[in-house]
Every structure is written in structure tokens, then in C-alpha cells.
Write an enzyme that holds these catalytic residues in place. Structure first.
Site, PDB file in Angstrom:
ATOM      1  N   GLU A  97      38.669  66.760  16.440  1.00  0.00           N
ATOM      2  CA  GLU A  97      37.590  66.258  16.711  1.00  0.00           C
ATOM      3  C   GLU A  97      36.437  65.894  15.453  1.00  0.00           C
ATOM      4  OE1 GLU A  97      35.478  65.302  18.830  1.00  0.00           O
ATOM      5  OE2 GLU A  97      35.111  66.639  20.517  1.00  0.00           O
ATOM      6  N   ASP A  98      35.660  64.978  15.989  1.00  0.00           N
ATOM      7  CA  ASP A  98      34.590  64.539  14.893  1.00  0.00           C
ATOM      8  C   ASP A  98      33.719  65.459  14.939  1.00  0.00           C
ATOM      9  OD1 ASP A  98      33.493  64.182  17.474  1.00  0.00           O
ATOM     10  OD2 ASP A  98      32.921  62.049  17.349  1.00  0.00           O
ATOM     11  N   ASP A 101      29.607  70.417  18.953  1.00  0.00           N
ATOM     12  CA  ASP A 101      28.084  70.118  19.250  1.00  0.00           C
ATOM     13  C   ASP A 101      27.723  71.462  20.110  1.00  0.00           C
ATOM     14  OD1 ASP A 101      25.443  69.203  18.990  1.00  0.00           O
ATOM     15  OD2 ASP A 101      25.835  68.144  21.133  1.00  0.00           O
ATOM     16  N   PHE A 150      21.015  64.433  15.101  1.00  0.00           N
ATOM     17  CA  PHE A 150      22.011  63.416  15.567  1.00  0.00           C
ATOM     18  C   PHE A 150      22.634  62.502  14.593  1.00  0.00           C
ATOM     19  CE2 PHE A 150      23.837  59.754  18.043  1.00  0.00           C
ATOM     20  CZ  PHE A 150      24.445  60.593  19.210  1.00  0.00           C
ATOM     21  N   ARG A 163      30.436  53.363  14.267  1.00  0.00           N
ATOM     22  CA  ARG A 163      31.696  54.161  14.088  1.00  0.00           C
ATOM     23  C   ARG A 163      32.175  53.890  12.733  1.00  0.00           C
ATOM     24  NH1 ARG A 163      32.752  56.956  18.833  1.00  0.00           N
ATOM     25  NH2 ARG A 163      32.363  55.918  20.782  1.00  0.00           N
TER      26      ARG A 163
HETATM   27  P1  IMP Z   1      29.898  69.151  22.745  1.00  0.00           P
HETATM   28  O1  IMP Z   1      30.788  69.056  23.984  1.00  0.00           O
HETATM   29  O2  IMP Z   1      28.480  69.228  23.029  1.00  0.00           O
HETATM   30  O3  IMP Z   1      30.535  70.009  21.564  1.00  0.00           O
HETATM   31  O4  IMP Z   1      30.293  67.577  22.327  1.00  0.00           O
HETATM   32  C1  IMP Z   1      30.980  66.768  21.457  1.00  0.00           C
HETATM   33  C2  IMP Z   1      30.952  65.469  21.552  1.00  0.00           C
HETATM   34  O5  IMP Z   1      29.566  65.112  21.758  1.00  0.00           O
HETATM   35  C3  IMP Z   1      31.552  64.724  20.292  1.00  0.00           C
HETATM   36  O6  IMP Z   1      32.781  64.495  20.295  1.00  0.00           O
HETATM   37  C4  IMP Z   1      30.661  63.590  20.292  1.00  0.00           C
HETATM   38  O7  IMP Z   1      31.186  62.591  20.869  1.00  0.00           O
HETATM   39  C5  IMP Z   1      29.339  63.824  20.741  1.00  0.00           C
HETATM   40  N1  IMP Z   1      28.271  64.226  19.846  1.00  0.00           N
HETATM   41  C6  IMP Z   1      27.844  65.513  19.639  1.00  0.00           C
HETATM   42  N2  IMP Z   1      26.642  65.414  18.654  1.00  0.00           N
HETATM   43  C7  IMP Z   1      26.959  64.070  18.272  1.00  0.00           C
HETATM   44  C8  IMP Z   1      26.083  63.608  16.978  1.00  0.00           C
HETATM   45  O8  IMP Z   1      25.287  64.118  16.324  1.00  0.00           O
HETATM   46  N3  IMP Z   1      26.584  62.295  17.030  1.00  0.00           N
HETATM   47  C9  IMP Z   1      27.308  61.522  17.744  1.00  0.00           C
HETATM   48  N4  IMP Z   1      27.968  62.121  18.483  1.00  0.00           N
HETATM   49  C10 IMP Z   1      27.667  63.371  18.793  1.00  0.00           C
HETATM   50 MG    MG Z   2      30.673  60.098  21.253  1.00  0.00          MG
END
Ligand code: IMP
Ligand code: MG
Length: 174
Positions: A97-98, A101, A150, A163
Site C-alpha cells: 500500500e502507498d 491513513d 495530505f 502520482r
Molecule cells: P485509509 O483507509 O484511510 O487508511 O486510506 C488509505 C488510502 O487513502 C490510501 O490508499 C490513499 O489512496 C488515500 N490517502 C490517505 N492519505 C492520503 C494522502 O495524504 N495523500 C494521498 N492519498 C491519501
Molecule cells: Mg488515492
């Protein structure tokens, strides 16, 4: 909104983290001949492509995509429109995963993959924003921990932009 003029994380810092993660993963899966990397679309692709080229173990690559229903913020409302093509039963599965969050989408992904009965299931994220966590998620491999900002670049987007940047930037008001 636009990206900051100076990177938050330089390309050399990202690449050092990728190299360290690749070493950790190579050590962990050294005797494993059933490693399947499940890359989370779309953000995980840039990170995964750098990472996998530093892992000299036999491995297969699959993709998964998660989408949240707009405006609805609960774990049950994550759609998975792309799923791995090969059976994961008995395989060693590593999700790439990138960014971690709130943990909502990642937790839904891990839960779904676990239902496929893999031999093991681990998570590798390039970035972690622990202060944002809503749902607890364990990542075994974490590249860089950041504050609640962000960020864009190196796979991460804002409305599908940025990206392709080799560094990571914060997003700012114009
Ligand atoms: P989570 O389910 O809230 O942990 O979300 C993870 C996903 O939200 C990541 O795979 C990203 O696609 C997106 N995301 C969360 N934070 C960021 C950020 O700071 N920049 C860009 N995408 C984000
Ligand atoms: Mg995204």
C-alpha cells in the site's frame, strides 16, 4: 490546491526506505516459494515496482482495488472492484500500500484477503500517518512515518494528479 514547492520527502530518502523494506521482506520470505505481492491500486504501483525489483525471491504479483462509497465513512462501505486473479489459499500474501491513513480501506482489504485462506498475510506500507488511525491495522513493514498532512507524489494523488512525481510533497492552498 497545489503541491508544495519543496518536497516533504526527497527521492533519496524514499529510495533508502524502499531498499531497507526490500531487505526486511527478503529476509522474512527467504525460504518461501509461494510469495504473492498484492499491490493496492492505484497508489501502490510506483512503490511496488521499485520494491519488487529489489527483492530477488520468486514472487507473483496481483492487484486489488478498494473504493469507499462517497460520503459514507464506515468500514462496511468499501467496494473491492479489482481482486487477485489467482487463488491465495496456502500462499504467503504480502499487501503493498502507498499510505496507511484512517485504516478503513486497508482493514477491509486485509479482512477480505484473509477470507481467501492464505498461509500468511502481512502488510507493507511506504507511509504511515498513525495520528489519523480510526480502525486498528498492523503493518509489519513501514517505510516512513509522517505527521497528519495530505501528501502527493510517488504514487499518491490528489484528484488523480501528481502520482508520477519521484518525490513526495504536501498539498497547499493556492
Ligand atoms: P485509509 O483507509 O484511510 O487508511 O486510506 C488509505 C488510502 O487513502 C490510501 O490508499 C490513499 O489512496 C488515500 N490517502 C490517505 N492519505 C492520503 C494522502 O495524504 N495523500 C494521498 N492519498 C491519501
Ligand atoms: Mg488515492
Amino acid at each position: 490546491m497545489r503541491r508544495s514547492s519543496e518536497p516533504l520527502i526527497a527521492e533519496t530518502q524514499i529510495q533508502a526506505a524502499v531498499t531497507r523494506l526490500a531487505a526486511e521482506i527478503s529476509e522474512r520470505y527467504r525460504n518461501c516459494d509461494t510469495l504473492v505481492m498484492v499491490v493496492v491500486l492505484k497508489g501502490g504501483t510506483i512503490f511496488a515496482s521499485d520494491l519488487m525489483r529489489r527483492i530477488s525471491l520468486p514472487l507473483a504479483v496481483e492487484y486489488i482495488r478498494a473504493k469507499s462509497y462517497d460520503g459514507i465513512d464506515s468500514l462496511g462501505d468499501v467496494l473491492l472492484p479489482v481482486l487477485p486473479e489467482q487463488p491465495l489459499r496456502g500462499k504467503s500474501v504480502l499487501v503493498i500500500e502507498d499510505i496507511l491513513d484512517t485504516g478503513r480501506t486497508t482493514s477491509a482489504i486485509m479482512k477480505t484477503l484473509n477470507e481467501h485462506d492464505p498461509a500468511s498475510l502481512e502488510l507493507c506500507v511506504l507511509l504511515d500517518k498513525p495520528s489519523r488511525r480510526v480502525v486498528p491495522v498492523d503493518a509489519q513493514y513501514i517505510g516512513i512515518t509522517i505527521e497528519d498532512r495530505f501528501v502527493v507524489g510517488y504514487g499518491l494523488d490528489h484528484d488523480e494528479r501528481y502520482r508520477n512525481l519521484p518525490e513526495i510533497y504536501t498539498l497547499e492552498e493556492e
